[in-house]
Design a protein around this motif. Structure first.
Motif, mmCIF file in Angstrom:
data_model
loop_
_atom_site.group_PDB
_atom_site.id
_atom_site.type_symbol
_atom_site.label_atom_id
_atom_site.label_comp_id
_atom_site.label_asym_id
_atom_site.label_seq_id
_atom_site.Cartn_x
_atom_site.Cartn_y
_atom_site.Cartn_z
ATOM 1 N N LEU A 117 0.830 -1.206 0.000
ATOM 2 C CA LEU A 117 0.000 0.000 0.000
ATOM 3 C C LEU A 117 0.864 1.255 0.000
ATOM 4 O O LEU A 117 0.618 2.192 -0.769
ATOM 5 N N ARG A 118 1.888 1.261 0.849
ATOM 6 C CA ARG A 118 2.780 2.423 0.911
ATOM 7 C C ARG A 118 3.512 2.625 -0.416
ATOM 8 O O ARG A 118 3.633 3.748 -0.916
ATOM 9 N N ASP A 119 4.009 1.524 -0.998
ATOM 10 C CA ASP A 119 4.748 1.628 -2.267
ATOM 11 C C ASP A 119 3.834 2.124 -3.391
ATOM 12 O O ASP A 119 4.247 2.953 -4.215
ATOM 13 N N ALA A 121 1.194 3.967 -2.987
ATOM 14 C CA ALA A 121 0.900 5.381 -2.705
ATOM 15 C C ALA A 121 2.018 6.268 -3.242
ATOM 16 O O ALA A 121 1.762 7.332 -3.831
ATOM 17 N N PHE A 122 3.265 5.835 -3.052
ATOM 18 C CA PHE A 122 4.408 6.593 -3.566
ATOM 19 C C PHE A 122 4.346 6.676 -5.094
ATOM 20 O O PHE A 122 4.530 7.757 -5.674
ATOM 21 N N ASP A 123 4.065 5.532 -5.739
ATOM 22 C CA ASP A 123 3.974 5.508 -7.207
ATOM 23 C C ASP A 123 2.812 6.378 -7.694
ATOM 24 O O ASP A 123 2.927 7.063 -8.720
ATOM 25 N N ALA A 124 1.701 6.348 -6.949
ATOM 26 C CA ALA A 124 0.526 7.134 -7.348
ATOM 27 C C ALA A 124 0.813 8.630 -7.264
ATOM 28 O O ALA A 124 0.429 9.402 -8.152
ATOM 29 N N ASP A 125 1.502 9.056 -6.201
ATOM 30 C CA ASP A 125 1.860 10.474 -6.076
ATOM 31 C C ASP A 125 2.838 10.891 -7.168
ATOM 32 O O ASP A 125 2.766 12.008 -7.700
ATOM 33 N N LEU A 126 3.749 9.971 -7.504
ATOM 34 C CA LEU A 126 4.718 10.255 -8.575
ATOM 35 C C LEU A 126 4.009 10.395 -9.913
ATOM 36 O O LEU A 126 4.288 11.321 -10.694
ATOM 37 N N GLU A 127 3.068 9.496 -10.165
ATOM 38 C CA GLU A 127 2.303 9.554 -11.419
ATOM 39 C C GLU A 127 1.482 10.841 -11.491
ATOM 40 O O GLU A 127 1.414 11.492 -12.552
ATOM 41 N N MET A 139 -0.183 9.314 -0.348
ATOM 42 C CA MET A 139 0.617 8.879 0.800
ATOM 43 C C MET A 139 -0.077 9.253 2.114
ATOM 44 O O MET A 139 -0.019 8.499 3.091
ATOM 45 N N GLU A 140 -0.745 10.398 2.142
ATOM 46 C CA GLU A 140 -1.494 10.785 3.335
ATOM 47 C C GLU A 140 -2.642 9.818 3.581
ATOM 48 O O GLU A 140 -2.925 9.443 4.728
ATOM 49 N N GLU A 141 -3.301 9.393 2.496
ATOM 50 C CA GLU A 141 -4.380 8.410 2.630
ATOM 51 C C GLU A 141 -3.826 7.068 3.107
ATOM 52 O O GLU A 141 -4.435 6.385 3.938
ATOM 53 N N ALA A 142 -2.656 6.701 2.604
ATOM 54 C CA ALA A 142 -2.014 5.452 3.042
ATOM 55 C C ALA A 142 -1.738 5.496 4.541
ATOM 56 O O ALA A 142 -1.958 4.507 5.253
ATOM 57 N N ALA A 143 -1.258 6.640 5.036
ATOM 58 C CA ALA A 143 -0.991 6.785 6.468
ATOM 59 C C ALA A 143 -2.267 6.603 7.284
ATOM 60 O O ALA A 143 -2.258 5.968 8.349
#
Length: 412
Positions: A117-119, A121-127, A139-143
């Protein structure tokens, strides 16, 4: 139409659940696993509607989790990180329904899907950033989602001690803190740390796997460092470093990035053998260490200026700027040695040394710097202002840096 490969996947999940094999369950739910690639080939364009055929094929919520898994791996295969993250959030929420009524054997699966999930989230923010949408919403939603896992771990009151979900507490907290640091919402860490303090029935940190301890201590050390509680920061980062797996070179370097300047403030300079193992740290800190050893203020200031951008990004600039006084102390000690270690040295000599070393200061400021050295315990003696003379102690005029009682308390 039933898919043979997907049917096998369902049987494997059912077997892992029946035999309570957490690691196997964790592997089955990984979106990057080999069987996930085969499932993608089976379902060309799967939707929740087309997969509804499989609802009821397993006990709830595992029929829905299996369907979610297909949607996640499909989006991952097509490089749609934002959609994959959203589907993974749903998968994790469904897993919580099962996890919250079972014991600690499910922890390996929990750890695995939370990492994914964290990984994602990182890819989604990058995209999103590549499409011009700045921010760290995913990433905030993942947290937020991972925080629910913490609650599910802490509230285990039924399982036997050895099989309790509480054995996942510090791993989950480590993931949450990683997310907070990633999105620069460090202030939110206080809530999770308060929750740990409010649950005294959590097993002691020392009873958890060493990897959980190291991650937790690293982030506690970092929080203390950013709050300028340097004594606690050094303690936690030291424990993190000494317990860190020796093969985790990157993690050791990450810890030392902040531990070395803290040790420098106390007067502990790292050995050359240690720096040789970490060329990146050697390149950053070697100029400062060389300047401190020789009292070369000009070189120290030049190193500060060269590395300013990186030090600011690492929140280290102010710490190393404070360590500049060790450079001044080394310079003053050289003046004392050049004066045959006499007990009376004119302030003018220290002033001249400062100017030669590259510090363009007035005589009054030089006297002030000497007074500061005395006050902070770098020098034993006093200043005769009337005679413009520094009167030093007969013995141990320049105490060892490591012998100062409370070095961090005198930084301000």
């Amino acid at each position: 139409m039933s898919s043979a490969k997907f049917s096998t996947f369902l049987i494997q999940i059912a077997t892992a659940l029946r035999e309570e094999k957490g690691p196997e369950l964790a592997y089955l739910l990984k979106p990057t696993s080999e069987h996930g690639k085969h499932i993608v080939k089976e379902f060309r364009s799967p939707t929740r509607q087309t997969l509804s055929y499989y609802q009821g094929s397993m006990e709830s919520p595992w029929d829905e989790i299996a369907i979610q898994y297909v949607l996640v791996v499909n989006h991952c295969a097509k490089k749609r990180a934002v959609e994959a993250f959203k589907e993974e959030c749903t998968l994790v929420s469904l897993f919580f329904r099962y996890f919250s009524v079972n014991s600690g054997w499910t922890l390996p699966a929990l750890f695995s899907i939370l990492r994914d999930l964290r990984d994602l989230a990182f890819d989604a923010d990058l995209e999103a950033s590549q499409k011009g949408q700045e921010g760290t919403v995913n990433m905030e939603e993942a947290a937020r989602v991972i925080s629910k896992a913490f609650s599910n771990c802490v509230t285990d009151r039924q399982s036997p001690y050895a099989e309790s979900r509480k054995w996942g507490v510090y791993y989950v907290v480590g993931l949450i803190l990683k997310c907070y640091f990633r999105v620069k919402r460090i202030s939110l860490s206080k809530n999770i740390l308060r929750a740990i303090d409010a649950n005294p029935d959590i097993p002691p940190l020392s009873a958890y796997p060493r990897s959980h301890q190291v991650t937790y201590r690293y982030y506690i050390g970092m929080l203390s460092f950013l709050n300028e509680d340097f004594a606690k920061a050094e303690q936690e980062l030291s424990l993190a470093f000494y317990n860190c797996y020796t093969g985790s070179h990157g993690n050791q370097e990450r810890i030392l990035t902040y531990l070395l300047p803290l040790r420098l403030l106390r007067g502990h300079l790292p050995a050359a053998a240690l720096l040789a193992r970490f060329p990146g740290l050697a390149a950053l800190y070697a100029p400062f260490l060389a300047a401190v050893r020789t009292g070369d203020i000009r070189a120290y200031d030049a190193a500060l200026e060269r590395a300013e951008r990186r030090l600011v990004d690492l929140n280290l600039w102010l710490t190393l700027e404070r360590a500049r006084e060790l450079c001044i102390r080394a310079l003053f000690r050289r003046v004392w040695v050049a004066s045959q270690k006499g007990t009376r040295i004119p302030v003018a000599l220290f002033h001249s040394a400062l100017q030669i070393a590259g510090a363009d200061v007035a005589a009054e400021e030089a006297e002030c710097l000497v007074a500061n050295m005395v006050y902070k315990g770098f020098v034993r003696g006093y200043i005769s202002h009337e005679k413009q003379m520094v009167v030093l102690a007969n013995t141990n005029a320049f105490p060892r840096l490591a012998d100062r009682a409370a070095p961090y308390a005198l930084l301000y």
